[in-house]
Design a protein around this motif. Sequence first.
Motif, PDB file in Angstrom:
ATOM      1  N   SER A 114       0.735  -0.976  -0.039  1.00 19.18           N
ATOM      2  CA  SER A 114      -0.594   0.518   0.120  1.00 19.18           C
ATOM      3  C   SER A 114       1.006   1.041   0.073  1.00 19.18           C
ATOM      4  O   SER A 114       2.152   1.250   0.663  1.00 19.18           O
ATOM      5  CB  SER A 114      -1.008   0.575   1.706  1.00 19.18           C
ATOM      6  N   LYS A 115       0.121   2.909  -1.226  1.00 17.52           N
ATOM      7  CA  LYS A 115       1.464   3.162  -1.318  1.00 17.52           C
ATOM      8  C   LYS A 115       0.550   4.705  -1.151  1.00 17.52           C
ATOM      9  O   LYS A 115      -0.851   4.581  -1.672  1.00 17.52           O
ATOM     10  CB  LYS A 115       1.967   3.360  -1.683  1.00 17.52           C
ATOM     11  N   HIS A 116       0.776   5.859   0.025  1.00 18.95           N
ATOM     12  CA  HIS A 116      -0.128   7.122   0.055  1.00 18.95           C
ATOM     13  C   HIS A 116       0.720   7.886  -0.406  1.00 18.95           C
ATOM     14  O   HIS A 116       2.143   8.201  -0.571  1.00 18.95           O
ATOM     15  CB  HIS A 116      -0.750   8.122   1.388  1.00 18.95           C
ATOM     16  N   LYS A 117      -0.040   8.680  -0.898  1.00 15.20           N
ATOM     17  CA  LYS A 117       1.198  10.059  -1.633  1.00 15.20           C
ATOM     18  C   LYS A 117       0.400  11.160  -1.888  1.00 15.20           C
ATOM     19  O   LYS A 117      -0.931  11.023  -2.802  1.00 15.20           O
ATOM     20  CB  LYS A 117       1.451   9.712  -3.682  1.00 15.20           C
ATOM     21  N   ASP A 118       1.284  12.548  -1.017  1.00 16.24           N
ATOM     22  CA  ASP A 118       0.114  13.776  -1.804  1.00 16.24           C
ATOM     23  C   ASP A 118       0.841  14.354  -2.831  1.00 16.24           C
ATOM     24  O   ASP A 118       2.265  14.546  -2.751  1.00 16.24           O
ATOM     25  CB  ASP A 118       0.780  14.357  -0.495  1.00 16.24           C
ATOM     26  N   VAL A 119       0.067  15.126  -4.186  1.00 14.70           N
ATOM     27  CA  VAL A 119       0.708  15.407  -4.991  1.00 14.70           C
ATOM     28  C   VAL A 119       0.509  16.382  -5.006  1.00 14.70           C
ATOM     29  O   VAL A 119      -0.920  17.518  -5.108  1.00 14.70           O
ATOM     30  CB  VAL A 119       0.808  14.152  -6.499  1.00 14.70           C
TER      31      VAL A 119
END
Length: 198
Positions: A114-119
């Motif tokens: 699982s991976k979270h990104k704020d872009v």
Amino acid sequence: MKEIELKAHVTDRTSLIAKLNSLAVFCGKVTRDDTYWAFPSEERKMPSIRIRRECSENGSEKKQTTILTYKRKELRKTEGGVSSEVNEELETVLENPAPLEAFLKDSLCTLRLSKHKDVMDWTLSLDRFNLPQKSATLELCTVPPLGDFLEIEILCDTNESETESLCQKTLLQILDLFEIPHTDIENRYYSELLANKQ
């Protein structure tokens, strides 16, 4: 289409945002939550599929989308020995991911990552780099617990082999434009970096 891309560590986020705002066009903010599914295997290179829940924000407009993606990934080195990714991305929008996730679980697939990104997202015209009619996507990404990265992506038709080589060189020129040293390029995939944190 092929994605020609690289990513580099960012040490001074505030300074980079100022440079991006002065040289590129801001497109908005995106939050991405990715899950990667694969058949059980000891091999980390076993193919996986990604289900991405994405929430994009441009001014007061917000949009939520779920996307199913399968990527054929390849790392290629330039003449100078710098690696960039060349990916063929196959994807479709999912109205509801629940049936697919149930099928994956029942098929003994495992949730690999699982991976979270704020872009924060910008586009940059590539006219100055002798790539008329092309643009680069520049994404300033925060990926917990790894930190900040600048991802640069140029799209290229699958039959444009000469353009592909020029795109790889252009990625490095864009890094130079934003004063990011080539030593800050990260050649490993996020999945490898996150696995090392577990």
